[in-house]
Design a protein around this motif. Structure first.
Motif, PDB file in Angstrom:
ATOM      1  N   CYS A 237      -4.936  -5.480  -2.930  1.00  0.00           N
ATOM      2  CA  CYS A 237      -3.726  -5.980  -2.275  1.00  0.00           C
ATOM      3  C   CYS A 237      -2.594  -4.965  -2.417  1.00  0.00           C
ATOM      4  CB  CYS A 237      -3.322  -7.318  -2.887  1.00  0.00           C
ATOM      5  SG  CYS A 237      -1.995  -8.168  -2.011  1.00  0.00           S
ATOM      6  N   GLN A 238      -2.497  -4.356  -3.585  1.00  0.00           N
ATOM      7  CA  GLN A 238      -1.469  -3.343  -3.825  1.00  0.00           C
ATOM      8  C   GLN A 238      -1.650  -2.140  -2.899  1.00  0.00           C
ATOM      9  OE1 GLN A 238      -1.628  -0.998  -7.543  1.00  0.00           O
ATOM     10  NE2 GLN A 238       0.472  -1.669  -7.922  1.00  0.00           N
ATOM     11  N   ARG A 239      -2.896  -1.777  -2.644  1.00  0.00           N
ATOM     12  CA  ARG A 239      -3.181  -0.617  -1.800  1.00  0.00           C
ATOM     13  C   ARG A 239      -3.004  -0.913  -0.317  1.00  0.00           C
ATOM     14  NH1 ARG A 239      -8.854   1.082  -4.824  1.00  0.00           N
ATOM     15  NH2 ARG A 239      -7.910   1.999  -6.699  1.00  0.00           N
ATOM     16  N   LEU A 240      -3.462  -2.106   0.101  1.00  0.00           N
ATOM     17  CA  LEU A 240      -3.519  -2.403   1.535  1.00  0.00           C
ATOM     18  C   LEU A 240      -2.323  -3.209   2.043  1.00  0.00           C
ATOM     19  CD1 LEU A 240      -7.321  -3.298   1.781  1.00  0.00           C
ATOM     20  CD2 LEU A 240      -6.210  -1.095   2.228  1.00  0.00           C
ATOM     21  N   PRO A 242       1.013  -4.035   0.050  1.00  0.00           N
ATOM     22  CA  PRO A 242       1.930  -4.138  -1.089  1.00  0.00           C
ATOM     23  C   PRO A 242       3.029  -5.176  -0.896  1.00  0.00           C
ATOM     24  CG  PRO A 242       2.226  -2.064   0.103  1.00  0.00           C
ATOM     25  CD  PRO A 242       0.966  -2.687   0.604  1.00  0.00           C
ATOM     26  N   TRP A 243       3.408  -5.395   0.350  1.00  0.00           N
ATOM     27  CA  TRP A 243       4.430  -6.398   0.631  1.00  0.00           C
ATOM     28  C   TRP A 243       3.951  -7.799   0.253  1.00  0.00           C
ATOM     29  CZ3 TRP A 243       2.927 -10.253   3.902  1.00  0.00           C
ATOM     30  CH2 TRP A 243       1.803 -10.007   4.689  1.00  0.00           C
ATOM     31  N   LEU A 244       2.650  -8.059   0.488  1.00  0.00           N
ATOM     32  CA  LEU A 244       2.086  -9.360   0.142  1.00  0.00           C
ATOM     33  C   LEU A 244       2.016  -9.534  -1.366  1.00  0.00           C
ATOM     34  CD1 LEU A 244       0.714 -12.016   0.931  1.00  0.00           C
ATOM     35  CD2 LEU A 244      -1.462 -10.763   1.078  1.00  0.00           C
ATOM     36  N   LEU A 245       1.651  -8.463  -2.061  1.00  0.00           N
ATOM     37  CA  LEU A 245       1.596  -8.531  -3.517  1.00  0.00           C
ATOM     38  C   LEU A 245       2.969  -8.827  -4.098  1.00  0.00           C
ATOM     39  CD1 LEU A 245      -0.111  -8.221  -6.077  1.00  0.00           C
ATOM     40  CD2 LEU A 245       0.440  -5.783  -6.059  1.00  0.00           C
TER      41      LEU A 245
END
Length: 272
Positions: A237-240, A242-245
């Motif tokens: 999630c951080q890689r793809l 980051p806004w969601l994380l």
């Protein structure tokens, strides 16, 4: 890595992940376990279990925040029991607090044990491993060494630092045939976290599961052992996205009190 027949030194071996790793290595038939922590009584309890499994156990009560004590202890261990094939730096402490309410003694304890204690023990052991031109060093970081968490600023900082330290050593010690590995468990059900406010949606895993993943990673010669599906999900999630994380961390944080936010978060996690 061939675990059987090696001598392993484990810090933080009296409880939690360190204790679980000690018992898992005993099951893997290491030759000797050197168990390091502050409490002699708790170390003796672990040593008794290890010896019942037919593995030699040596206990070394030690305060890792005292560099001179560490230096003397390592020299004594090396003289008395021979070379150390594997070092597992597992000792650590965590304090949870809003950054603005953090107290200096807690910051100093986390920095002294998590970071400087790891550095000191590694320095003392690595120098001797270099002379033998072989060895394995495992530094226990955390998922919080990849994904910083609200209310855990100093702890996250130490775990980020341990990852940087590990990556630098991996490159520097490679010519000496020394492997340097990082272990990154997610939230684990140990004494250290029993008084912490848990993050919503995060399911703690058992120390035994972490230890099993640790051994599996060693056998695969992994340089970084990420433990738990939640850890892998967070990193992807951080890689793809980051806004969601960022949204998830904000909503999952114990400091988030708004009922509507909590309800939205529960729906979001449930949809995964």
């Amino acid at each position: 890595m061939n675990i059987q027949g090696c001598t392993a030194l484990i810090t933080g071996a009296s409880r939690g992940i360190g204790r679980a790793i000690a018992l898992e290595l005993a099951q893997q038939k290491v030759k000797r376990l050197i168990l390091v922590a502050r409490s002699r009584d708790k170390l003796a309890e672990v040593a008794k279990i290890v010896e019942q499994m037919g593995i030699e156990a040596v206990i070394m009560p030690l305060d890792l925040t005292k560099p001179m004590f560490v230096k003397v202890a390592v020299a004594q261990l090396w003289r008395s029991y021979g070379s150390i094939d594997m070092l597992v730096n597992c000792a650590g402490v965590a304090h949870q607090s809003s950054f603005l309410q953090t107290k200096l003694p807690q910051i100093q304890e986390e920095l002294s044990l998590n970071l400087l204690g790891t550095y000191t023990m590694t320095h003392m052991v690595a120098r001797r491993m270099v002379k033998r031109n072989q060895g394995t060093i495992v530094n226990v970081s955390s998922l919080m060494g990849k994904v910083a968490a609200p209310t855990m600023a100093t702890y996250s900082a130490t775990k980020f630092a341990i990852l940087g330290f590990t990556e630098a050593l991996r490159r520097e010690l490679a010519p000496h045939n020394i492997k340097v590995v990082s272990l990154l468990p997610t939230l684990t059900d140990t004494e250290m976290v029993k008084d912490l406010q848990l993050y919503r949606g995060v399911i703690p895993m058992s120390p035994e599961k972490v230890a099993q993943a640790f051994v599996k990673g060693l056998k695969k010669d992994s340089s970084e052992i990420l433990v738990g599906w939640q850890s892998h999900l967070a990193i992807w999630c951080q890689r793809l996205a980051p806004w969601l994380l960022e949204i998830v961390l904000k909503l999952a944080s114990p400091s988030s009190k708004a009922p509507r936010i909590q309800q939205y978060y529960q729906r979001l996690v449930g949809s995964w």
